[in-house]
Structure formats: C-alpha cells, structure tokens
Design an enzyme around this catalytic site. Structure first.
Site, mmCIF file in Angstrom:
data_model
loop_
_atom_site.group_PDB
_atom_site.id
_atom_site.type_symbol
_atom_site.label_atom_id
_atom_site.label_comp_id
_atom_site.label_asym_id
_atom_site.label_seq_id
_atom_site.Cartn_x
_atom_site.Cartn_y
_atom_site.Cartn_z
ATOM 1 N N HIS A 185 43.993 0.231 -86.046
ATOM 2 C CA HIS A 185 44.750 -0.665 -85.169
ATOM 3 C C HIS A 185 44.875 -2.059 -85.786
ATOM 4 C CE1 HIS A 185 45.850 -2.403 -81.128
ATOM 5 N NE2 HIS A 185 45.332 -3.481 -81.705
ATOM 6 N N GLU A 186 43.753 -2.608 -86.231
ATOM 7 C CA GLU A 186 43.775 -3.966 -86.776
ATOM 8 C C GLU A 186 44.625 -4.047 -88.042
ATOM 9 O OE1 GLU A 186 42.836 -6.506 -85.219
ATOM 10 O OE2 GLU A 186 41.752 -5.476 -83.628
#
Length: 271
Positions: A185-186
């Site tokens: 996600h990051e």
C-alpha cells in the site's frame, strides 16, 4: 501518506490489537498539478513503453531495532520482497533487493529523528526505493510514504521512501495486517497512487483513476461487499489502496497500472 491503526484495549510491546487503519496525511497540495504538467511533457509512447517493458525498482530495506525489538530475519525480508513482487506483477512492477541493513538505535526504532535516520541510511537515487522497518511508529501508524515530486532537491531525495511498521511483514505479529500488504500500500504512494476512497466523504473521483468507482469512505475490516456511492459500481474493497484487512486485498486495476507507469516516467525514471 500516513497509515495507522486504531487500538482496541491495551497492546503489549511488539504486539498490536487492531480495529481499523486511519490516515493522518494527504498528498502535497500541488501534487496533481505537478503530475499533470509532468505528463503533458511526455509523449504517450513514453509511459506506455513502461507498461509494455515493465518497471524494475532497486530496493533497499533498512531494519531498525532497539535491542532485539523490531528485528526481522532475512527470510521475512525476502518474503516481503516476494509478496510485493506478487502483488505488483499485475501492474508490471518488480522489486530487486539490492541490500538490507540493520541498525540498533532506540531513538530511530521509536520513529523519532526521521531526518537523521534517513540522512545516515538512505541509499540509491530518486528511482530507488528505500523502506525503513520500524517497530514503534508513533500514534499506532502502520506506515508513512512520500509521493514523488518534480525536480526533487537533495533533501527531498534523502527524505523519500517509506517507513513501515516491522510487524506488518509476512508472518509478523500485527493482527490482520501481517501479509506484507502495508508495504505494498505505502509503495503505491511512492509510485503516485492515491487512496481509492475520498478523504472528505464525497462521491468524487478521488484517486484520478477511471476504473476505480467513486467511494466515499475507507473500508474497515473485510466486508463481503460495500457500496458507498450507489450507481457507479461497488467499492474497491479488494484494492491495495483501500484500508481493508490484508486478507481482503488482492488487486490493482489496469487504470492504476497505467498511472504508475505515467508517474514513474514523469518523476522517477532516470533520476
């Protein structure tokens, strides 16, 4: 982008009882303008070439510890790289582990002195990915990452990359978030992706990607279905850029893959 956990009850050191993720930061105010201007300077063939040929990113993993707290064995670091390669295969992105470092520093392992830590540990160029695994990010955060910027200064280059809670690696101790998908996600933010949901509760095209339906709220847990903006398609509860539990996440869309390729060519390739 900041990615955090709301705690339920007391959490022992190194173990977190989780309820849901929350976000404490937004993209830079000028980011979409920079993105549009950078894209306008490219030929359509330039970005599509990245989609066809694929993108390989030199990756540096940094493990921060306080004594034995936060230590991640090589097997789990490789599992994290393998997970990211699997997740991003549908977007044409692969990660090449160049080096892993370990630093015992109680201050850095508590998420303090980010600038000093990155000045000491950052490796590579603006096209390289640095991930810092930290056992005790402040305020229950699971991760923090920076969007790419046009014409980055040396300070911007050093501060680039992602800080990720150590327990979110595959097999880690962070309940509901231990399949390595927090890093996935990051890194999406590192590659120019927004969240799929609106930050202010409205039914708008929040992520600037045509094939992710409008979504007015983040997803909590792993619901069987969710439709916060009726009429435009159900919410992207399985998308890596939502806030679902790890077990629920399994998708990037073709539109997101295209935005990644455009962002890579505009901001990071060759820098």
């Amino acid at each position: 982008m900041r990615f955090s956990v709301l705690l339920t009850g007391l959490a022992a050191a190194g173990s977190i009882a989780t309820a849901e993720r929350t976000c404490g930061a937004v993209p830079p105010r000028a980011y979409e303008k920079e993105f549009t201007e950078a894209l306008n300077s490219l030929s359509p063939e330039a970005a599509s070439a990245d989609l066809t040929a694929g993108i390989t990113i030199d990756t540096y993993l940094h493990v921060l510890t306080s004594g034995q707290t936060g230590n991640i064995p090589d097997s789990q670091l490789q599992a994290q790289i393998n997970a990211m390669n699997q997740h991003y295969s549908q977007a044409g992105v692969q990660f090449k582990l160049v080096k892993a470092t370990r630093t015992d520093n109680a201050n850095w392992a508590s998420g303090r002195d980010e600038a000093g830590m990155k000045k000491a540990l950052h490796m590579g160029t603006y096209s390289s990915l640095n991930i810092y695994f930290i056992p005790n990010l402040s305020s229950g955060l699971l991760g923090i990452c920076y969007f790419p910027r046009a014409n980055p200064s040396q300070t911007t280059i050093i501060m680039d990359g992602c800080m990720v809670r150590s327990g979110t690696v595959p097999g880690g101790e962070t309940t509901n978030y231990n399949q390595g998908k927090t890093a996935t996600h990051e890194v999406g933010h590192f590659l120019g992706l927004y969240h799929v949901f609106s930050e202010n509760g409205s039914c708008v095209d929040a992520d600037m990607v045509a094939d992710t339906p409008a979504q007015s709220k983040k997803t909590s847990g792993c619901p069987s279905s969710q439709d916060s903006c009726p009429g435009g398609g159900v919410d992207s509860i399985h998308n890596y850029m939502d806030y679902s539990y790890d077990v629920c996440m399994n998708q990037f869309t073709p539109g997101q893959a295209n935005r990644i390729a455009q962002s890579w060519r505009a901001f990071r390739a060759g820098h």
